[in-house]
Design a protein around this motif. Sequence first.
Motif: not given
Length: 161
Positions: A2-4, A43-54, A102-103
């Motif tokens: 997905k879009q990052q 780490g927080l950037a990864f988590l925002f991408q994970a949950y916010g960007g699905q 989630k997966t």
Amino acid sequence: MKQQRFFPGIILMGFGAYFYLQKSNILLFDGFFTWPTILLIVGLAFLFQAYGGQDYQFILPGVILTGFGIHFHLVRQFPNWPDQIGIFVLIIAIGFFLQSQKTKEGFLYSMLFFILALLSLFYQNVIAWLGLLRSGQEDLWHFWPILLILVGAYLLFVKRK
């Protein structure tokens, strides 16, 4: 994939805030301007991408980096905080568990890492319980981090076509 947009946005905002605080001599707590804070930001950037960007495959690295950053700060702030390999394994187990929620994959890994973490953290107790062991810069330069925050916010909040 997905879009990052969350990942680079949070990275730029986080680094911008970090460098702005550093240049402004604003200290949030002792040891803030150290490498564990950089781990936290990434780490927080990864988590925002994970949950916010699905993009749920980013949960694991997000939890690992965030957890390690928090751990290293806590070790420095609290002398009684456990500083052993079991904490790192436990953080990895939590990452696998959250990703599996989630997966729907990797739950077994989370349980295996969790058991390994418990064994590592409580090794002496487990051995005793089993009976195997008896013992026991200037104006413009000063504000350049704000540019990072603004670019990061743009990437985060402005949708592109």
